[in-house]
Design an enzyme around this catalytic site. Structure first.
Site, PDB file in Angstrom:
ATOM      1  N   CYS A 109      48.999  44.995   8.486  1.00 42.02           N
ATOM      2  CA  CYS A 109      48.811  44.875   7.285  1.00 42.02           C
ATOM      3  C   CYS A 109      49.805  46.123   6.916  1.00 42.02           C
ATOM      4  CB  CYS A 109      47.597  44.850   6.925  1.00 42.02           C
ATOM      5  SG  CYS A 109      47.529  45.330   4.999  1.00 42.02           S
ATOM      6  N   GLY A 110      50.910  46.410   6.731  1.00 45.58           N
ATOM      7  CA  GLY A 110      51.597  47.687   6.463  1.00 45.58           C
ATOM      8  C   GLY A 110      51.030  47.967   5.235  1.00 45.58           C
ATOM      9  N   HIS A 111      51.105  47.880   4.102  1.00 45.74           N
ATOM     10  CA  HIS A 111      50.559  48.739   3.118  1.00 45.74           C
ATOM     11  C   HIS A 111      49.228  49.595   3.712  1.00 45.74           C
ATOM     12  CE1 HIS A 111      47.648  46.012   1.678  1.00 45.74           C
ATOM     13  NE2 HIS A 111      46.450  46.980   0.809  1.00 45.74           N
ATOM     14  N   SER A 153      54.129  44.699   6.466  1.00 42.79           N
ATOM     15  CA  SER A 153      54.536  43.454   7.070  1.00 42.79           C
ATOM     16  C   SER A 153      55.362  42.558   7.265  1.00 42.79           C
ATOM     17  CB  SER A 153      53.387  43.047   7.878  1.00 42.79           C
ATOM     18  OG  SER A 153      52.815  42.203   6.975  1.00 42.79           O
TER      19      SER A 153
END
Length: 351
Positions: free
Chosen positions: A107-109, A278
């Site tokens: 999870c990029g955020h 992502s």
């Protein structure tokens, strides 16, 4: 007034069932997408590796995920993070990601938010005097991710960026039969999780003006069709071999200085308010694979839900992995297997 201030200054909890664990959380957001971080109160998540811990939590502690994510404490689009020890010596922390359906691999955020959280809550060594950026190594289920947090006076401030795990285009122009919507070409790419990509226009929708419910229905139909017709394989782990969701785009994939818009629908029809970290990483790998983006060429990606913007770029090409593609046979009888060709590493930076 003094009595009220005194009462509020004393940490405490109202009476509650002693058999029900009290969880202390910190709520953050990145580009409008929420992140609920468990600060204290979570029972030990057992396992020798992060992926083993992920399996343990799914099997034994899933009631905590539901309590954190769903109403009345959360909502169907809430996102969570449970911090756990990592077996990797270079990691400052390990994390398990929670959503309305279960547990994601990347999870990029959340990585962007966790970078600031780790610095401000003392999970990484204090930066030296005058430092302008701090590196935070976060062990995600997909691998080790490095977040770089701008700081001043030892506290986080300004943008956060991260180096993702290797990202790659898994399949391009894949013909998918979407029930009641017809056959269409879909791309699949990996940015720590696998996503299907398709222009909203192919589904008769405008990514910027269509109702969110219509976008969710269309993206979910694509996700279910891909899952039914193709089996996805990650080269290193079966735990990562699943389609996380579908990202609908405005179709503007060739490089432009103007942002390109997308919306991500993942898990159980959950909508990402941010451009999706992502997902943007996977889309960058896809654009680079198609020759639409050069190395170190920064592209902007806008969320159609909130208008928030991430920027990202492919920074280097990694080793070519062995690949395999199964024969395209009758779907629902034997699904073709999709393997890996080439990997690219991306960076995200939050504006």
């Amino acid at each position: 007034m003094q009595a009220m201030e005194k009462a509020l200054a004393v940490p405490g909890l109202p009476p509650h069932d002693p058999g029900t664990p009290a969880l202390s959380v910190v709520d953050m957001h990145t580009g409008g997408e929420p992140l609920r971080i468990v600060l204290a109160g979570c029972p030990e998540v057992v396992g020798p590796t992060l992926l083993a811990k992920r399996r343990y939590m799914r099997q034994h502690l899933d009631h905590l995920r539901r309590r954190l994510i769903f109403e009345p404490r959360g909502h169907r689009d809430m996102y969570g993070a449970v911090l756990v020890p990592s077996e990797l010596p270079d990691a400052h922390l390990g994390v398990l990601f929670l959503h309305n359906e279960g547990y994601s691999s990347m999870c990029g955020h959340a990585v962007l938010a966790l970078g600031r959280f780790a610095l401000d809550f003392g999970l990484v060594p204090a930066p030296p005097a005058g430092a302008r950026e701090v590196r935070v190594n976060i062990h995600c289920p997909c691998g080790l991710v490095a977040a770089f947090v701008e700081c001043e006076g030892g506290r986080s401030r300004g943008p956060v960026r991260f180096h993702s795990v290797p990202a790659f285009a898994l399949a391009t122009d894949l013909l998918v039969d979407v029930p009641d919507r017809g056959k269409m070409l879909v791309d699949i790419a990996y940015g720590g999780a696998f996503y299907a990509f398709v222009s909203a226009e192919k589904l008769g929708l405008d990514i910027c003006s269509a109702k969110t419910r219509d976008l969710v229905d269309a993206a979910s139909a694509v996700t279910e069709a891909v899952k039914a017709q193709f089996k996805i394989n990650h080269p290193e782990s079966e735990d990562l071999s699943f389609l996380y969701g579908t990202i609908l785009t405005d179709g503007k994939d060739p490089y432009s200085e103007e942002p390109t818009t997308n919306i991500c629908v993942f898990a159980d029809e959950q909508v990402d308010r941010s451009p999706t970290g992502s997902g943007v990483t996977a889309r960058i790998a896809l654009q680079y694979h198609k020759g639409l983006l050069e190395l170190n060429q920064t592209r902007a990606f806008k969320s159609s839900a909130t208008g928030s913007v991430f920027t990202g770029k492919a920074v280097r090409v990694s080793d070519i992995l062995s690949c395999f593609f199964g024969s395209v046979l009758l779907w629902k009888r034997k699904r073709p297997e999709l393997g890996v060709r080439k990997q690219n590493v991306g960076i995200l930076k939050l504006l």
